[in-house]
Design an enzyme around this catalytic site. Sequence first.
Site, PDB file in Angstrom:
ATOM      1  N   ARG A 165       0.863  -1.174   0.000  1.00 23.31           N
ATOM      2  CA  ARG A 165       0.000   0.000   0.000  1.00 23.31           C
ATOM      3  C   ARG A 165       0.905   1.231   0.000  1.00 23.31           C
ATOM      4  NH1 ARG A 165       2.402   1.887   3.709  1.00 23.31           N
ATOM      5  NH2 ARG A 165       0.840   3.493   3.871  1.00 23.31           N
ATOM      6  N   GLY A 166       0.278   2.417  -0.054  1.00 21.36           N
ATOM      7  CA  GLY A 166       1.069   3.640  -0.206  1.00 21.36           C
ATOM      8  C   GLY A 166       1.138   3.965  -1.693  1.00 21.36           C
ATOM      9  N   ARG A 197      -7.460   0.025  -6.758  1.00 17.91           N
ATOM     10  CA  ARG A 197      -7.715   1.073  -5.760  1.00 17.91           C
ATOM     11  C   ARG A 197      -7.860   2.407  -6.506  1.00 17.91           C
ATOM     12  NH1 ARG A 197      -4.246   1.144  -0.457  1.00 17.91           N
ATOM     13  NH2 ARG A 197      -6.103   2.246   0.246  1.00 17.91           N
ATOM     14  N   ASP A 235      -1.813  10.937  -1.850  1.00 15.80           N
ATOM     15  CA  ASP A 235      -2.149   9.925  -2.861  1.00 15.80           C
ATOM     16  C   ASP A 235      -2.488  10.549  -4.204  1.00 15.80           C
ATOM     17  OD1 ASP A 235      -2.870   8.813  -0.048  1.00 15.80           O
ATOM     18  OD2 ASP A 235      -2.519   7.086  -1.346  1.00 15.80           O
ATOM     19  N   ASN A 264      -5.202  12.652   0.909  1.00 15.26           N
ATOM     20  CA  ASN A 264      -4.352  11.773   1.716  1.00 15.26           C
ATOM     21  C   ASN A 264      -5.249  10.999   2.677  1.00 15.26           C
ATOM     22  OD1 ASN A 264      -1.668  10.826   2.360  1.00 15.26           O
ATOM     23  ND2 ASN A 264      -1.850  11.900   4.315  1.00 15.26           N
TER      24      ASN A 264
HETATM   25  C1  MRU Z   1       3.719   8.038  -0.010  1.00 17.47           C
HETATM   26  S1  MRU Z   1       2.587   8.003   1.039  1.00 17.47           S
HETATM   27  C2  MRU Z   1       1.177   8.953   0.751  1.00 17.47           C
HETATM   28  C3  MRU Z   1      -0.002   8.156   0.971  1.00 17.47           C
HETATM   29  O1  MRU Z   1       0.026   7.069   0.091  1.00 17.47           O
HETATM   30  C4  MRU Z   1      -0.188   7.670   2.408  1.00 17.47           C
HETATM   31  O2  MRU Z   1      -0.142   8.742   3.305  1.00 17.47           O
HETATM   32  C5  MRU Z   1      -1.509   7.016   2.448  1.00 17.47           C
HETATM   33  O3  MRU Z   1      -2.524   7.662   2.562  1.00 17.47           O
HETATM   34  C6  MRU Z   1      -1.512   5.577   2.215  1.00 17.47           C
HETATM   35  O4  MRU Z   1      -2.799   5.023   2.244  1.00 17.47           O
HETATM   36  P1  MRU Z   1      -2.982   3.456   2.156  1.00 17.47           P
HETATM   37  O5  MRU Z   1      -4.472   3.290   2.265  1.00 17.47           O
HETATM   38  O6  MRU Z   1      -2.237   2.855   3.305  1.00 17.47           O
HETATM   39  O7  MRU Z   1      -2.470   3.009   0.804  1.00 17.47           O
END
Ligand code: MRU
Length: 370
Positions: free
Chosen positions: A53-54, A90, A243, A253
């Site tokens: 994720r991220g 996603r 994101d 985010n």
């Molecule tokens: C490089 S990180 C920025 C975002 O991807 C991070 O803060 C985030 O919201 C991640 O969400 P996730 O749902 O864990 O994929």
Amino acid sequence: MRIAGRHYRTIALAADGCSVEIIDQTLLPFTFKLRRLQSLEDAAQAICEMTVRGAPLIGVTAAYGVALAMRTDPGNASLRRAMTTLGATRPTAVNLHWALARMSETLQPLAPGARAAQAYAEAWAIAEEDVRCCEMIGRHGLKLLQALAARSPGRRLNVLTHCNAGWLACVDWGTALAPIYAAHEDGLPVHVYVDETRPRNQGAALTAFELGAHGIPYTLIVDNAGGHLMQQGQIDVCLVGSDRATAGGDIANKIGTYLKALAARDNDVPFYVALPFSSIDWSINDGLAQIPIENRPAREVTHLAGLDERGRRIEVRIAPTDATAANPAFDVTPARLITGIITERGVAAADYAGLAALYPERSEARRAGA
Ligand SMILES: CSC[C@@H](O)[C@@H](O)C(=O)COP(=O)(O)O
């Protein structure tokens, strides 16, 4: 990033030269385990189930997913299927669509027989580029942190972060955490307040894990504590990832980011967002109206996962059995609440002029309608 003396990236080609090795993030912080992706379906499932994720890491995993698909069948229908399958995993992180578009542009003109090798090469290039971008974000962010630390010499610099925007969210270094790693290496006395980040607790599970592994002092707080700490003068700066950013500087985010930005504004705490170019969606301006927000299962809200007394992984219900729950996974912070956007090219004002000055080629293309 080093874990128990070994350097890891979150994603890499496995020793067999074709499957892809990832860290299973659903097992952290309790178990550090690598998993292999062997097929397009494995890659799509890893993104959907948040094994990876991220935003940047989702993009790189999708690129490798296309490579895995091309290895099995490099034909046009297979390429189209890979784009559709991965594109539906996603919705919020634009890095996913950016990486897929880049893979498609690279592979479509090629004869099928040449596609698999090129797909692996391009996925590798995207991963390398992400590492370089994050390293540069670290350098630019370090200057900001140095300037903030210089205001109160000898005192620790308190940074508040939300979710996980560290090396686990990218290939290495991270976005929001990259300046913190750089500051730590530079000898700045940096300390991080880590929002737990309900419902999936990426702060408690992932950010705490990676900061701890790196020896950076941190304090885990519940999501609602940040405003209070800002009122008490205990936060020098908020630093979060994103994101998807719009061309106008709004950012999406992890859910809860917006509330931190509001509290930061009310308390004159600078609020910075760190992101690479692959997180900017130049096709949209209005984050609230145009960024798709992922809605995740209600079970993530009604239940909590963790270890029991005997170290077994369990899930417990925390709400009435008939509770109705909503689970929007991201929110949008409007540009007006953002002090600056830290990118691999420098720090931009959170508006079109600021971003366009850093990426003149993108603003040219936008004017030309590309
Ligand atoms: C490089 S990180 C920025 C975002 O991807 C991070 O803060 C985030 O919201 C991640 O969400 P996730 O749902 O864990 O994929």
